[in-house]
Structure formats: C-alpha cells, structure tokens
Design a protein around this motif. Structure first.
Motif, PDB file in Angstrom:
ATOM      1  N   SER A  11       0.849  -1.182   0.000  1.00 12.55           N
ATOM      2  CA  SER A  11       0.000   0.000   0.000  1.00 12.55           C
ATOM      3  C   SER A  11       0.889   1.237   0.000  1.00 12.55           C
ATOM      4  CB  SER A  11      -0.913   0.011   1.240  1.00 12.55           C
ATOM      5  OG  SER A  11      -1.755   1.134   1.226  1.00 12.55           O
ATOM      6  N   ARG A  12       0.487   2.226  -0.761  1.00 14.16           N
ATOM      7  CA  ARG A  12       1.278   3.462  -0.864  1.00 14.16           C
ATOM      8  C   ARG A  12       1.476   4.092   0.511  1.00 14.16           C
ATOM      9  NH1 ARG A  12       0.261   8.463  -5.104  1.00 14.16           N
ATOM     10  NH2 ARG A  12       2.048   9.724  -4.446  1.00 14.16           N
ATOM     11  N   THR A  38      11.054  -1.659  -8.120  1.00 20.00           N
ATOM     12  CA  THR A  38       9.635  -1.901  -8.382  1.00 20.00           C
ATOM     13  C   THR A  38       9.200  -3.122  -7.597  1.00 20.00           C
ATOM     14  OG1 THR A  38       9.766  -0.966 -10.602  1.00 20.00           O
ATOM     15  CG2 THR A  38       7.915  -2.425 -10.152  1.00 20.00           C
ATOM     16  N   GLU A  46       1.783  -2.496 -10.025  1.00 16.61           N
ATOM     17  CA  GLU A  46       3.083  -2.516  -9.371  1.00 16.61           C
ATOM     18  C   GLU A  46       3.324  -1.183  -8.673  1.00 16.61           C
ATOM     19  OE1 GLU A  46       5.275  -3.449 -12.888  1.00 16.61           O
ATOM     20  OE2 GLU A  46       5.589  -1.342 -13.447  1.00 16.61           O
ATOM     21  N   TYR A  47       4.279  -1.174  -7.758  1.00 14.15           N
ATOM     22  CA  TYR A  47       4.564   0.001  -6.940  1.00 14.15           C
ATOM     23  C   TYR A  47       6.020   0.426  -7.105  1.00 14.15           C
ATOM     24  CZ  TYR A  47       0.263  -1.012  -4.322  1.00 14.15           C
ATOM     25  OH  TYR A  47      -1.050  -1.255  -3.956  1.00 14.15           O
ATOM     26  N   VAL A  63       7.135   2.412   0.342  1.00 10.38           N
ATOM     27  CA  VAL A  63       6.312   2.101  -0.823  1.00 10.38           C
ATOM     28  C   VAL A  63       5.690   3.383  -1.357  1.00 10.38           C
ATOM     29  CG1 VAL A  63       4.366   0.749  -1.689  1.00 10.38           C
ATOM     30  CG2 VAL A  63       5.827  -0.178   0.123  1.00 10.38           C
ATOM     31  N   HIS A  66       1.365   3.696  -6.884  1.00 10.18           N
ATOM     32  CA  HIS A  66       0.900   2.467  -7.528  1.00 10.18           C
ATOM     33  C   HIS A  66       0.625   2.731  -8.999  1.00 10.18           C
ATOM     34  CE1 HIS A  66      -2.379  -0.432  -8.704  1.00 10.18           C
ATOM     35  NE2 HIS A  66      -1.467  -1.256  -8.237  1.00 10.18           N
ATOM     36  N   ASP A  67       1.145   1.865  -9.860  1.00 10.73           N
ATOM     37  CA  ASP A  67       0.874   1.917 -11.292  1.00 10.73           C
ATOM     38  C   ASP A  67      -0.004   0.713 -11.623  1.00 10.73           C
ATOM     39  OD1 ASP A  67       0.813   1.891 -14.038  1.00 10.73           O
ATOM     40  OD2 ASP A  67       2.981   2.103 -14.309  1.00 10.73           O
TER      41      ASP A  67
END
Length: 240
Positions: A11-12, A38, A46-47, A63, A66-67
């Motif tokens: 999680s971001r 990544t 992915e982050y 982190v 998020h892409d």
C-alpha cells in the motif's frame, strides 16, 4: 529498474521490511538507501519503492505510487500436464509464466516417469512456484500464476467441476477430427484448460476418459512434439 515480488500486501506510504527472498535479491544487487525498485504483490499493478535501510539480513523500503499496469494475456489459459522429467519441468514453468499462463496443474500419468508424493511433492511444487515468481520478476508480469499441488490425472479429472459457459477444455491429440487452435479461438472463449501428456503421451484409457468428460481433441499439426514443446506451443497459440 529491478523488480521484486513481495508476498505481503502493498500500500502506498507503507514502510515495509521486505520478505527474506526479496531482501536477499536486493542485497545481492548491492542496492543502497535511496535506490529505486519496483515491487508487486500479485494483486495487480506494481509500486515504485525506495530503499530506506540496508541491514545485514533485512531491507526496509518506503512504498510509493501504484501503477495499475497489467501485462496479462487476453484470455486465461490453464495448463494441466503430465510432468516431464529432470529440468524440463523447470523450463516449462518458466516459459509458460513468461507467455502468460494462468495456472499450472502438474499431473502423474500412466506413461510419466516422474512420481511425486508427500513431502517430496510439496517441495517440488514450492520450487516450481519460486520459478514462476522469478519469471514474473524478469518478464514484467504483476500476477503470479499458481502452480497447483501434484495430483494423479484420474483424480484431477474426477474432481473437475462442470465447465463454465465461457470455458473450453481441450486435450492435445492426434485423433481424427481434432480441432485446431484457430477453430477454438473463433468461438471467443474467456478461458481454456489444456491437457497435455508427458514424454510417453497419455494412455488410450486416459485420453478416452478426458474425452468422456468433455475435453475437445486439439491438434497442433502432424509433427510429434516433445512434451514441454507441445504445452508451450498450445499456450502460444491460445494465449496470444
């Protein structure tokens, strides 16, 4: 940018101590605090992450964004196959993952030389799952295909639920009237399950049982392909 699978949810904004496998890879690459990597957790996308701390046995990262990028095949293909021996199964799992397989079901069959049970089977499945993870890290996939527990072909067939409306089940076969991959794709199914034999092929009773349970005979042409080649050829044709 180095890519690593993380077996815990991401999680971001999280500050995360990487699982041992990913941490070991980061250390092998001699990355330093401030370096970007990544991460993906198999849930999709992915982050971006930044290394915060490099310990002797642990690595902490922050982190970031998020892409939601996906690199999956346009349709799900599940491979069920009589296990080839030696390193051929490792190779098959790696290449099938790169090509977009959704799951792999290792099977013990009448003509197969590989027999796995109990703890030995569990260790092999764990090893093949690790091969699939490494292949995802290399090829850019963000969803890891599952390598299922080893089963006998007869037990697997007996436990299959009824096929869904958008699913096609096929068996690689030289039988008269076998369909082509193009013919099956023309029906625009959402998913395929492909049954492929081991080095010695499936026995006649095994093939008849699969046909009785609704599997469609599928041909890849008139040449006899090795077990691992046939499975990959079917995947290329159906998943692309």
């Amino acid at each position: 940018m180095p890519r690593f699978y993380c077996s815990v949810p991401l999680s971001r904004g999280d500050t995360l101590v990487l699982p041992p496998g990913a941490a070991r890879h980061v250390q092998v690459l001699r990355l330093q605090p401030g370096d970007e990597i990544t991460l993906f957790d198999g849930a999709g996308g992915e982050y971006l992450a930044i290394v915060e701390r490099m310990g002797r046995s642990d690595v902490a990262v922050n982190v970031g964004a998020h892409d939601p990028v996906e690199r999956e095949a346009p349709r799900a293909v599940h491979l069920a196959l009589g296990m080839p021996a030696n390193e051929r199964m490792d190779w098959l799992v790696e290449k099938a993952t790169e090509l977009g397989v959704s799951s792999i079901q290792p099977l013990m069959t009448a003509h197969g030389v590989l027999r796995l049970n109990g703890e030995r089977a569990e260790k092999k499945v764990a090893h093949w799952q690790a091969v699939a993870v490494a292949a995802c890290e290399q090829c850019g996939r963000n969803r890891v295909p599952q390598v299922l527990a080893v089963r006998s072909l007869n037990d697997w067939l007996a436990a299959l639920p009824a096929a869904g409306a958008g699913e096609r089940r096929s068996i690689l076969s030289f039988a008269d009237g076998a369909r082509t991959t193009g013919g099956l794709l023309a029906e625009a199914p959402a998913s395929f399950t492909v049954l492929s034999g081991p080095e010695g092929g499936l026995s006649a009773p095994e093939e008849q049982e699969a046909l009785r349970r609704g599997f469609i005979p599928l041909t890849l042409g008139r040449r006899v392909l090795r077990a691992e080649t046939a499975a990959i050829a079917a995947l290329v044709s159906l998943a692309s």
